[in-house]
Scaffold this motif. Structure first.
Motif, PDB file in Angstrom:
ATOM      1  N   PRO A  37       0.827  -1.211   0.000  1.00 54.74           N
ATOM      2  CA  PRO A  37       0.000   0.000   0.000  1.00 54.74           C
ATOM      3  C   PRO A  37       0.859   1.258   0.000  1.00 54.74           C
ATOM      4  N   LEU A  38       0.344   2.325  -0.614  1.00 52.91           N
ATOM      5  CA  LEU A  38       1.047   3.603  -0.627  1.00 52.91           C
ATOM      6  C   LEU A  38       1.313   4.035   0.811  1.00 52.91           C
ATOM      7  N   GLY A  39       2.497   4.568   1.030  1.00 52.00           N
ATOM      8  CA  GLY A  39       2.858   5.037   2.366  1.00 52.00           C
ATOM      9  C   GLY A  39       3.504   3.985   3.237  1.00 52.00           C
ATOM     10  N   SER A  40       3.512   2.744   2.797  1.00 52.98           N
ATOM     11  CA  SER A  40       4.143   1.692   3.597  1.00 52.98           C
ATOM     12  C   SER A  40       5.625   1.663   3.286  1.00 52.98           C
ATOM     13  N   PRO A  41       6.418   0.979   4.110  1.00 54.96           N
ATOM     14  CA  PRO A  41       7.847   0.894   3.792  1.00 54.96           C
ATOM     15  C   PRO A  41       8.064   0.147   2.485  1.00 54.96           C
ATOM     16  N   ASP A  42       9.218   0.384   1.862  1.00 60.07           N
ATOM     17  CA  ASP A  42       9.537  -0.291   0.607  1.00 60.07           C
ATOM     18  C   ASP A  42       9.964  -1.732   0.817  1.00 60.07           C
ATOM     19  N   GLY A  43      10.322  -2.084   2.038  1.00 65.26           N
ATOM     20  CA  GLY A  43      10.748  -3.444   2.327  1.00 65.26           C
ATOM     21  C   GLY A  43      10.522  -3.797   3.780  1.00 65.26           C
ATOM     22  N   GLU A 101       4.759 -13.743  18.014  1.00 65.89           N
ATOM     23  CA  GLU A 101       6.219 -13.618  17.920  1.00 65.89           C
ATOM     24  C   GLU A 101       6.624 -13.077  16.547  1.00 65.89           C
ATOM     25  N   MET A 102       5.951 -13.548  15.493  1.00 63.39           N
ATOM     26  CA  MET A 102       6.260 -13.082  14.150  1.00 63.39           C
ATOM     27  C   MET A 102       5.866 -11.610  14.001  1.00 63.39           C
ATOM     28  N   VAL A 103       4.712 -11.231  14.555  1.00 63.74           N
ATOM     29  CA  VAL A 103       4.274  -9.836  14.486  1.00 63.74           C
ATOM     30  C   VAL A 103       5.308  -8.948  15.167  1.00 63.74           C
ATOM     31  N   GLN A 104       5.810  -9.383  16.318  1.00 64.58           N
ATOM     32  CA  GLN A 104       6.815  -8.609  17.041  1.00 64.58           C
ATOM     33  C   GLN A 104       8.076  -8.423  16.203  1.00 64.58           C
ATOM     34  N   ARG A 105       8.522  -9.490  15.564  1.00 67.34           N
ATOM     35  CA  ARG A 105       9.747  -9.390  14.765  1.00 67.34           C
ATOM     36  C   ARG A 105       9.549  -8.474  13.564  1.00 67.34           C
ATOM     37  N   ALA A 106       8.353  -8.484  12.965  1.00 64.26           N
ATOM     38  CA  ALA A 106       8.112  -7.659  11.780  1.00 64.26           C
ATOM     39  C   ALA A 106       7.901  -6.192  12.130  1.00 64.26           C
ATOM     40  N   LEU A 107       7.194  -5.934  13.207  1.00 67.53           N
ATOM     41  CA  LEU A 107       6.846  -4.555  13.547  1.00 67.53           C
ATOM     42  C   LEU A 107       7.767  -3.936  14.584  1.00 67.53           C
ATOM     43  N   GLY A 108       8.635  -4.726  15.167  1.00 67.18           N
ATOM     44  CA  GLY A 108       9.409  -4.258  16.300  1.00 67.18           C
ATOM     45  C   GLY A 108      10.502  -3.263  15.975  1.00 67.18           C
ATOM     46  N   ARG A 109      11.032  -3.275  14.781  1.00 66.40           N
ATOM     47  CA  ARG A 109      12.102  -2.345  14.477  1.00 66.40           C
ATOM     48  C   ARG A 109      11.519  -0.983  14.144  1.00 66.40           C
ATOM     49  N   GLU A 110      12.221   0.040  14.574  1.00 69.51           N
ATOM     50  CA  GLU A 110      11.827   1.387  14.198  1.00 69.51           C
ATOM     51  C   GLU A 110      12.231   1.612  12.745  1.00 69.51           C
ATOM     52  N   LEU A 149      -0.595 -11.113   4.361  1.00 70.70           N
ATOM     53  CA  LEU A 149       0.194 -10.759   5.536  1.00 70.70           C
ATOM     54  C   LEU A 149       0.882  -9.413   5.338  1.00 70.70           C
ATOM     55  N   ALA A 150       1.482  -9.204   4.190  1.00 68.81           N
ATOM     56  CA  ALA A 150       2.177  -7.940   3.923  1.00 68.81           C
ATOM     57  C   ALA A 150       1.202  -6.767   3.961  1.00 68.81           C
ATOM     58  N   GLU A 151       0.025  -6.945   3.412  1.00 69.23           N
ATOM     59  CA  GLU A 151      -0.969  -5.870   3.432  1.00 69.23           C
ATOM     60  C   GLU A 151      -1.395  -5.544   4.851  1.00 69.23           C
ATOM     61  N   ARG A 152      -1.600  -6.579   5.669  1.00 66.19           N
ATOM     62  CA  ARG A 152      -2.032  -6.356   7.048  1.00 66.19           C
ATOM     63  C   ARG A 152      -0.925  -5.712   7.877  1.00 66.19           C
ATOM     64  N   LEU A 153       0.320  -6.147   7.699  1.00 68.38           N
ATOM     65  CA  LEU A 153       1.426  -5.549   8.444  1.00 68.38           C
ATOM     66  C   LEU A 153       1.659  -4.104   8.004  1.00 68.38           C
ATOM     67  N   SER A 154       1.558  -3.843   6.712  1.00 68.91           N
ATOM     68  CA  SER A 154       1.740  -2.480   6.217  1.00 68.91           C
ATOM     69  C   SER A 154       0.648  -1.559   6.747  1.00 68.91           C
ATOM     70  N   ALA A 155      -0.571  -2.056   6.814  1.00 71.93           N
ATOM     71  CA  ALA A 155      -1.676  -1.244   7.324  1.00 71.93           C
ATOM     72  C   ALA A 155      -1.473  -0.912   8.799  1.00 71.93           C
ATOM     73  N   LEU A 156      -0.855  -1.802   9.548  1.00 70.74           N
ATOM     74  CA  LEU A 156      -0.587  -1.517  10.955  1.00 70.74           C
ATOM     75  C   LEU A 156       0.425  -0.397  11.115  1.00 70.74           C
ATOM     76  N   GLU A 157       1.426  -0.383  10.245  1.00 67.11           N
ATOM     77  CA  GLU A 157       2.448   0.647  10.351  1.00 67.11           C
ATOM     78  C   GLU A 157       1.917   1.995   9.881  1.00 67.11           C
ATOM     79  N   HIS A 158       1.062   1.993   8.872  1.00 63.32           N
ATOM     80  CA  HIS A 158       0.502   3.225   8.325  1.00 63.32           C
ATOM     81  C   HIS A 158      -1.021   3.081   8.239  1.00 63.32           C
TER      82      HIS A 158
END
Length: 164
Positions: A37-43, A101-110, A149-158
């Motif tokens: 999604p637009l506004g999400s990180p590139d990787g 645990e996977m959510v933490q590893r994906a979203l945990g880094r600033e 999964l990528a869409e849901r994680l990206s939506a959480l960040e943005h």
């Protein structure tokens, strides 16, 4: 970087580099191109108990996509760990179908100009010295569950980029 031993290997492509680093980490590294999604990180680097996934925006210019992948590999080489941004209980409430645990590893880094992000970018640049040019016509099969999964994680960040 010297301890990786890749300087002794012939010029690598991205897949060869992932294989060499995966062997060193004792886990397979999968590259997953997605339309994020637009506004999400590139990787994103998502690490599970058995595999590492590098999710990256497939619409980037090839040279940019290559650097995004190398940056995410830099996090793995540096063994960056996530910092707590969401508790396991909160994760279960918000994302019941995902392993907390996977959510933490994906979203945990600033995702800013932290020391870890700068270090990953630097290591990615050093890795690029050992990698052949990007192959723009390369394709990867993306399982639907990883796309979701990528869409849901990206939506959480943005949250503003969520579909209505």
């Amino acid at each position: 970087m010297r301890s990786l031993g890749i300087d002794k290997l012939p010029q690598l492509n991205i897949d060869d580099l992932c294989m060499a680093l995966g062997e060193r980490r004792g886990r397979h590294i999968r590259l997953v191109p997605l339309q994020l999604p637009l506004g999400s990180p590139d990787g994103l680097w998502v690490s599970t108990k058995t595999e590492d996934f590098i999710l990256f925006e497939q619409r980037l210019a090839p040279i940019h996509g290559r650097q995004v992948i190398l940056h995410e590999l830099g996090h793995g080489v540096c063994d960056h760990h996530a910092t707590l941004v969401i508790s396991p209980d909160a994760s279960r409430l918000l994302l019941p179908s995902l392993n907390p645990e996977m959510v933490q590893r994906a979203l945990g880094r600033e995702h800013s100009q932290t020391e870890a992000e700068i270090e990953a970018e630097y290591v990615g640049s050093l890795l690029s010295r050992h990698v052949n040019s990007w192959t723009p016509n390369q394709t990867w099969e993306v399982p639907p569950e990883l796309q979701e999964l990528a869409e849901r994680l990206s939506a959480l960040e943005h949250p503003s980029s969520r579909k209505s």
